[in-house]
Design an enzyme around this catalytic site. Structure first.
Site, PDB file in Angstrom:
ATOM      1  N   MET A  61    -103.375-148.545  84.065  1.00 39.77           N
ATOM      2  CA  MET A  61    -103.995-148.839  83.250  1.00 39.77           C
ATOM      3  C   MET A  61    -102.573-150.450  83.501  1.00 39.77           C
ATOM      4  O   MET A  61    -101.441-149.593  83.013  1.00 39.77           O
ATOM      5  CB  MET A  61    -104.442-149.496  81.588  1.00 39.77           C
ATOM      6  CG  MET A  61    -104.578-151.105  81.068  1.00 39.77           C
ATOM      7  SD  MET A  61    -106.237-151.156  79.747  1.00 39.77           S
ATOM      8  CE  MET A  61    -107.733-150.685  79.796  1.00 39.77           C
ATOM      9  N   ASP A 255     -83.548-147.867  78.122  1.00 40.22           N
ATOM     10  CA  ASP A 255     -84.987-148.617  78.738  1.00 40.22           C
ATOM     11  C   ASP A 255     -85.422-149.968  77.778  1.00 40.22           C
ATOM     12  O   ASP A 255     -86.107-149.127  76.761  1.00 40.22           O
ATOM     13  CB  ASP A 255     -85.861-147.257  78.262  1.00 40.22           C
ATOM     14  CG  ASP A 255     -87.073-146.887  79.341  1.00 40.22           C
ATOM     15  OD1 ASP A 255     -87.405-148.003  79.254  1.00 40.22           O
ATOM     16  OD2 ASP A 255     -87.633-145.953  79.648  1.00 40.22           O
ATOM     17  N   ASP A 297     -91.801-142.611  81.160  1.00 40.86           N
ATOM     18  CA  ASP A 297     -91.313-141.400  81.837  1.00 40.86           C
ATOM     19  C   ASP A 297     -92.007-140.951  82.319  1.00 40.86           C
ATOM     20  O   ASP A 297     -91.540-140.093  83.344  1.00 40.86           O
ATOM     21  CB  ASP A 297     -90.603-140.706  80.397  1.00 40.86           C
ATOM     22  CG  ASP A 297     -89.026-141.678  79.386  1.00 40.86           C
ATOM     23  OD1 ASP A 297     -88.792-142.495  80.250  1.00 40.86           O
ATOM     24  OD2 ASP A 297     -89.150-140.860  78.421  1.00 40.86           O
ATOM     25  N   LEU A 305     -85.632-144.676  84.296  1.00 40.48           N
ATOM     26  CA  LEU A 305     -84.456-144.190  82.435  1.00 40.48           C
ATOM     27  C   LEU A 305     -85.417-143.561  81.583  1.00 40.48           C
ATOM     28  O   LEU A 305     -85.747-144.036  81.119  1.00 40.48           O
ATOM     29  CB  LEU A 305     -84.362-145.905  82.076  1.00 40.48           C
ATOM     30  CG  LEU A 305     -83.019-146.646  82.634  1.00 40.48           C
ATOM     31  CD1 LEU A 305     -83.175-147.949  82.227  1.00 40.48           C
ATOM     32  CD2 LEU A 305     -81.753-146.221  82.658  1.00 40.48           C
ATOM     33  N   ASP A 312     -86.241-133.346  84.943  1.00 45.21           N
ATOM     34  CA  ASP A 312     -86.557-134.673  85.657  1.00 45.21           C
ATOM     35  C   ASP A 312     -88.026-134.662  85.775  1.00 45.21           C
ATOM     36  O   ASP A 312     -88.687-133.813  86.138  1.00 45.21           O
ATOM     37  CB  ASP A 312     -85.902-134.844  86.732  1.00 45.21           C
ATOM     38  CG  ASP A 312     -86.372-135.578  87.704  1.00 45.21           C
ATOM     39  OD1 ASP A 312     -86.770-136.428  87.427  1.00 45.21           O
ATOM     40  OD2 ASP A 312     -85.604-134.956  88.742  1.00 45.21           O
TER      41      ASP A 312
END
Length: 329
Positions: A61, A255, A297, A305, A312
């Protein structure tokens, strides 16, 4: 009328919800040693992510494919998958709308991709609301789907959506303002991405409530756990089903998204990624539900960030592509 604290939180919560989309038993990542071994042998030859079928990425969204061709929703992910040999397609549907509307828009693109690639099937990957869109495509055209992977998707609803629905009056001032804000944002995203998809933020919001998802799951039950926080069926008509998610909120002090996600996380009484509870993300084979990632993330945003010294996000997508490759998908 003086604004209430509830309306203030509602506004902040919606601001979080529109930031790229809207965790029981903790799922364990499947065979991480095998992934590592595979990468060591394949990565240098550029075939680590070379799946048999194309990978199709579906945004959440408030999402998009790329703004001005510069700012990508899937930051660094599509390029990394391609560098390992995968054929990757990034799709674009209405930023805010009903799941069936978005799902039909996605289906049209999947049909084109499956035909153009000559493979007949695709590996669908959906983030947040996009995970519901790919489930719709799976349900109505399973013949086009080799696998479905959902990332941080609210399969049993989001407490943030419940809070917003419970604290705005239908047709009231706050709801009207929030709807106008979200729909206008969707129009702006259309302009920046060169698309003209219709926007209906209220329909999208209602879909993501607990009640809305209960209705959706009754109609499209494939992969949904029968228990509150378990795992679902791992396949549907030959398509393999997977999910993974994060369960952290504040992950990087630099962030800008972490603050709004911190506000929206107040709606939960369980571990969550800022917009979706950990158990609600469970679908099919739960690879893992406790990455040190928040909702942004999970797609390597904002601009990579993410948490320091943690997994990762790009590597997680690469591992999943390699998993699909090893499964012949």
């Amino acid at each position: 009328m003086r604004p209430t604290f509830g309306s203030f939180i509602s506004t902040l919560a919606l601001a979080s919800l529109v930031a790229f989309g809207c965790n029981g038993e903790a799922g364990e990542e499947v065979d991480p040693a095998g992934d590592t071994a595979a990468e060591s042998s394949d990565v240098t030859s550029g075939t680590y992510t070379a799946t048999k079928y194309p990978i199709v990425l579906a945004h959440g969204m408030g999402g998009f494919d790329s703004l001005f061709g510069v700012f990508d929703y899937w930051h660094g992910i599509a390029d990394s998958l391609r560098s390992g040999g995968a054929k990757v397609y990034v799709t674009k549907v209405s930023s805010f709308n009903d799941t069936v509307v978005r799902g039909e828009q996605l289906l049209e693109q999947v049909e084109q991709i499956a035909a153009a690639s000559g493979t007949g099937k695709v590996n669908l990957v959906g983030h947040s609301h996009g995970g519901l869109d790919v489930r719709y495509v799976l349900a109505v055209r399973p013949d086009l789907v080799a696998s479905v992977t959902t990332v941080g998707s609210p399969h049993k609803g989001s407490d943030v959506a419940d809070f917003l629905a419970d604290n705005t009056t239908s047709g009231g001032f706050t709801q009207t303002v929030l709807s106008f804000f979200a729909n206008s944002l969707g129009v702006v995203i259309n302009l920046l991405t060169g698309t003209s998809n219709p926007q209906d933020s209220l329909a999208g919001l209602n879909n993501l409530t607990s009640a809305g998802m209960a209705s959706f799951n009754a109609e499209f039950p494939a992969g949904i756990p029968s228990t509150a926080c378990g795992q679902g069926a791992t396949s549907f008509q030959g398509a393999q089903l997977y999910s993974w998610s994060g369960s952290s909120v504040f992950t990087n002090i630099l962030d800008v998204a972490d603050g709004s996600l911190g506000v929206s996380s107040l709606a939960f009484d369980e571990d969550n990624d800022g917009l979706v509870g950990r158990c609600s993300t469970h679908f099919g084979r739960v690879l893992r539900d406790d990455y040190a990632m928040n909702h942004m993330d999970e797609v390597n945003q904002v601009l990579g960030l993410t948490a320091l010294f943690a997994t990762d996000p790009v590597a997680v997508f690469r591992q999943q592509a390699n998993r699909l490759k090893l499964a012949g998908l």
